[in-house]
Design a protein around this motif. Sequence first.
Motif, PDB file in Angstrom:
ATOM      1  N   TYR A  60      -5.075  51.309   7.015  1.00  0.00           N
ATOM      2  CA  TYR A  60      -4.195  51.224   7.861  1.00  0.00           C
ATOM      3  C   TYR A  60      -2.837  51.754   7.242  1.00  0.00           C
ATOM      4  O   TYR A  60      -2.696  51.134   6.144  1.00  0.00           O
ATOM      5  CB  TYR A  60      -4.163  49.986   8.756  1.00  0.00           C
ATOM      6  N   LEU A  73       0.846  45.629   7.913  1.00  0.00           N
ATOM      7  CA  LEU A  73      -0.482  44.769   8.452  1.00  0.00           C
ATOM      8  C   LEU A  73       0.013  43.583   8.846  1.00  0.00           C
ATOM      9  O   LEU A  73       0.840  42.722   8.294  1.00  0.00           O
ATOM     10  CB  LEU A  73      -1.337  44.572   7.304  1.00  0.00           C
ATOM     11  N   ILE A 133      -4.241  39.755   8.512  1.00  0.00           N
ATOM     12  CA  ILE A 133      -5.335  40.428   7.330  1.00  0.00           C
ATOM     13  C   ILE A 133      -4.576  40.409   5.856  1.00  0.00           C
ATOM     14  O   ILE A 133      -5.430  40.519   4.829  1.00  0.00           O
ATOM     15  CB  ILE A 133      -5.035  41.955   7.931  1.00  0.00           C
ATOM     16  N   LYS A 134      -3.388  40.082   5.466  1.00  0.00           N
ATOM     17  CA  LYS A 134      -2.910  40.293   4.371  1.00  0.00           C
ATOM     18  C   LYS A 134      -3.346  38.840   3.720  1.00  0.00           C
ATOM     19  O   LYS A 134      -3.457  38.660   2.568  1.00  0.00           O
ATOM     20  CB  LYS A 134      -1.334  39.943   4.483  1.00  0.00           C
ATOM     21  N   ALA A 182      -7.529  47.825   5.448  1.00  0.00           N
ATOM     22  CA  ALA A 182      -6.183  47.686   4.504  1.00  0.00           C
ATOM     23  C   ALA A 182      -6.790  48.615   3.220  1.00  0.00           C
ATOM     24  O   ALA A 182      -7.951  48.849   3.045  1.00  0.00           O
ATOM     25  CB  ALA A 182      -5.794  46.153   3.851  1.00  0.00           C
TER      26      ALA A 182
END
Length: 179
Positions: free
Chosen positions: A36, A40, A44-45, A102
């Motif tokens: 993406y 983010l 997700i991180k 990611a």
Amino acid sequence: MKNMWNILVENDRKTIIALTIVIVSLVVLLSYIPGYDGELPIWIKTLPLLNAILNSFTFLFLLFALFAILKKNVLLHQRFIYAAFTTTALFLISYVTYHFLAESTTFGGTGIIANIYYFILITHIILAALIVPLALSSFFSGYKRETERHRKWVRWTMPLWLYVSLTGVLVYIFISPYY
């Protein structure tokens, strides 16, 4: 009528081959999917940290399983193996989710640290692919109470799976400053 679990266990070799192909192919394909582009979401991180935590638990569960079987406590050994498979499955879901959404994080270190990191990373990747059929073969032979077959598999599986789960944590530690 037999339930799905019984069919999978009875056909363990086919199940192992199919799962290995699906899991390894999925992970390899992820390296070709662009991540993406935008910012983010925080959930997700945090997945790489979750992956490291899950690998840590897998490592501990495998150690406890090893100690339990050395003490001849088969039931406790089985429970820790089930726990290790659970944390590994959760890791795989988290790993696939992160790498689908990611870009992979690159290591920014240099010199001897970079050499150590890449040695750990390369051996981790190769053995992680190898551990899939080994762990499944060990699991099914143990589940089916095929003791001699199980012992032959786990002589290789246990140390390699311990290595893969530990180096998964180390890889995270090496690249965590670059997230």
